[in-house]
Design a protein around this motif. Structure first.
Motif, PDB file in Angstrom:
ATOM      1  N   UNK A  73      33.938  86.575  20.863  1.00  0.00           N
ATOM      2  CA  UNK A  73      33.978  87.422  22.064  1.00  0.00           C
ATOM      3  C   UNK A  73      33.105  88.657  21.856  1.00  0.00           C
ATOM      4  N   UNK A  74      33.232  89.279  20.691  1.00  0.00           N
ATOM      5  CA  UNK A  74      32.448  90.471  20.386  1.00  0.00           C
ATOM      6  C   UNK A  74      30.946  90.162  20.427  1.00  0.00           C
ATOM      7  N   UNK A  75      30.519  89.098  19.756  1.00  0.00           N
ATOM      8  CA  UNK A  75      29.104  88.737  19.710  1.00  0.00           C
ATOM      9  C   UNK A  75      28.550  88.448  21.105  1.00  0.00           C
ATOM     10  N   UNK A  76      29.322  87.723  21.922  1.00  0.00           N
ATOM     11  CA  UNK A  76      28.883  87.417  23.292  1.00  0.00           C
ATOM     12  C   UNK A  76      28.801  88.700  24.105  1.00  0.00           C
ATOM     13  N   UNK A  77      29.781  89.569  23.954  1.00  0.00           N
ATOM     14  CA  UNK A  77      29.770  90.842  24.688  1.00  0.00           C
ATOM     15  C   UNK A  77      28.531  91.659  24.319  1.00  0.00           C
ATOM     16  N   UNK A  78      28.199  91.705  23.044  1.00  0.00           N
ATOM     17  CA  UNK A  78      27.018  92.450  22.604  1.00  0.00           C
ATOM     18  C   UNK A  78      25.756  91.837  23.209  1.00  0.00           C
ATOM     19  N   UNK A 129      21.476  92.365  27.468  1.00  0.00           N
ATOM     20  CA  UNK A 129      20.760  91.792  28.614  1.00  0.00           C
ATOM     21  C   UNK A 129      20.993  92.561  29.911  1.00  0.00           C
ATOM     22  N   UNK A 130      22.244  92.967  30.133  1.00  0.00           N
ATOM     23  CA  UNK A 130      22.605  93.483  31.456  1.00  0.00           C
ATOM     24  C   UNK A 130      23.109  94.920  31.473  1.00  0.00           C
ATOM     25  N   UNK A 131      23.466  95.428  30.326  1.00  0.00           N
ATOM     26  CA  UNK A 131      24.062  96.751  30.273  1.00  0.00           C
ATOM     27  C   UNK A 131      25.574  96.673  30.323  1.00  0.00           C
ATOM     28  N   UNK A 132      26.232  97.588  29.651  1.00  0.00           N
ATOM     29  CA  UNK A 132      27.685  97.575  29.535  1.00  0.00           C
ATOM     30  C   UNK A 132      28.365  97.649  30.895  1.00  0.00           C
ATOM     31  N   UNK A 184      33.015  98.710  23.023  1.00  0.00           N
ATOM     32  CA  UNK A 184      32.219  99.877  22.612  1.00  0.00           C
ATOM     33  C   UNK A 184      32.847 100.555  21.397  1.00  0.00           C
ATOM     34  N   UNK A 185      34.155 100.670  21.396  1.00  0.00           N
ATOM     35  CA  UNK A 185      34.844 101.256  20.245  1.00  0.00           C
ATOM     36  C   UNK A 185      34.493 100.498  18.970  1.00  0.00           C
ATOM     37  N   UNK A 230      19.239 101.006  23.986  1.00  0.00           N
ATOM     38  CA  UNK A 230      19.078 101.537  25.354  1.00  0.00           C
ATOM     39  C   UNK A 230      20.391 101.470  26.125  1.00  0.00           C
ATOM     40  N   UNK A 231      21.163 100.441  25.903  1.00  0.00           N
ATOM     41  CA  UNK A 231      22.418 100.286  26.629  1.00  0.00           C
ATOM     42  C   UNK A 231      23.484 101.271  26.147  1.00  0.00           C
ATOM     43  N   UNK A 232      23.382 101.702  24.906  1.00  0.00           N
ATOM     44  CA  UNK A 232      24.345 102.675  24.374  1.00  0.00           C
ATOM     45  C   UNK A 232      24.004 104.102  24.793  1.00  0.00           C
ATOM     46  N   UNK A 233      22.708 104.393  24.920  1.00  0.00           N
ATOM     47  CA  UNK A 233      22.269 105.751  25.208  1.00  0.00           C
ATOM     48  C   UNK A 233      22.281 106.018  26.712  1.00  0.00           C
ATOM     49  N   UNK A 234      23.476 106.144  27.223  1.00  0.00           N
ATOM     50  CA  UNK A 234      23.690 106.436  28.632  1.00  0.00           C
ATOM     51  C   UNK A 234      24.785 107.492  28.746  1.00  0.00           C
ATOM     52  N   UNK A 235      24.735 108.287  29.797  1.00  0.00           N
ATOM     53  CA  UNK A 235      25.749 109.325  29.979  1.00  0.00           C
ATOM     54  C   UNK A 235      27.127 108.720  30.232  1.00  0.00           C
TER      55      UNK A 235
END
Length: 183
Positions: A10-15, A20-23, A53-54, A101-106
């Motif tokens: 689940x974790x690997x697929x979520x990553x 691909x799409x952003x969190x 994310x945690x 890029x997906x992590x560096x968001x406000x």
């Protein structure tokens, strides 16, 4: 063992989906569908989508506590701070530009969490440097850590804006070398 395998899947697929799409653009249902697991299985492994994310941040913290801290015990304080951030830059590069890029968001406020283990590794270096007189005591170790991370996260953000077109480790190294001179 099966539960751990399911959690890892689940974790690997979520990553992958985050890359691909952003969190913000993925759902628990989508993660489950792609992973081939039930929604119930997801919630047996994770309390929420945010817990993914945690985990991402926990893995980074674990890496700095268990691997990096032992590798930067020797040398002067400034050199140790520079090496800490070299590891930080390399860790981001290894994750890949699309993922970072997906992590560096406000919308991701985990960067603002105080007292994370990764930060504590750097704070211990700062405290040691202050006790030896290598670093000024004008600001607290906590403030120094915050100051340095704000600057370095800015470099990582700029690297993201430029689509990873320059060497992140070199850029971080240049900034941190200048910053430690004022400490």
């Amino acid at each position: 063992m099966q539960a751990l395998n399911t959690q890892d899947k689940i974790y690997r697929i979520a990553v992958e989906l985050i890359e691909k799409k952003g969190f913000q653009n993925i759902t628990v249902d989508e993660i489950c569908k792609v992973a081939g697991v039930s929604v119930g299985s997801f919630y047996n492994c994770f309390k929420s989508k945010n817990e993914i994310l945690d985990w991402i941040f926990k893995l980074a913290d674990d890496y700095f506590v268990n691997d990096v801290a032992g590798k930067i015990k020797e040398g002067n304080t400034q050199g140790r701070v520079i090496r800490f951030f070299e590891y930080y830059a390399d860790y981001n590069k290894e994750r890949g530009i699309d993922f970072v890029k997906q992590l560096y968001t406000v919308k991701n406020n985990l960067f603002a969490t105080k007292g994370r283990p990764m930060q504590n590794v750097l704070q211990a270096i700062i405290e040691d440097g202050q006790s030896k007189g290598d670093i000024s005591t004008d600001i607290t170790p906590e403030e120094t850590v915050r100051f340095l991370f704000i600057a370095v996260r800015g470099v990582v953000y700029d690297w993201c804006l430029h689509d990873g077109k320059y060497d992140l480790t070199e850029a971080v190294n240049n900034y941190v070398k200048r910053l430690v001179k004022i400490l």
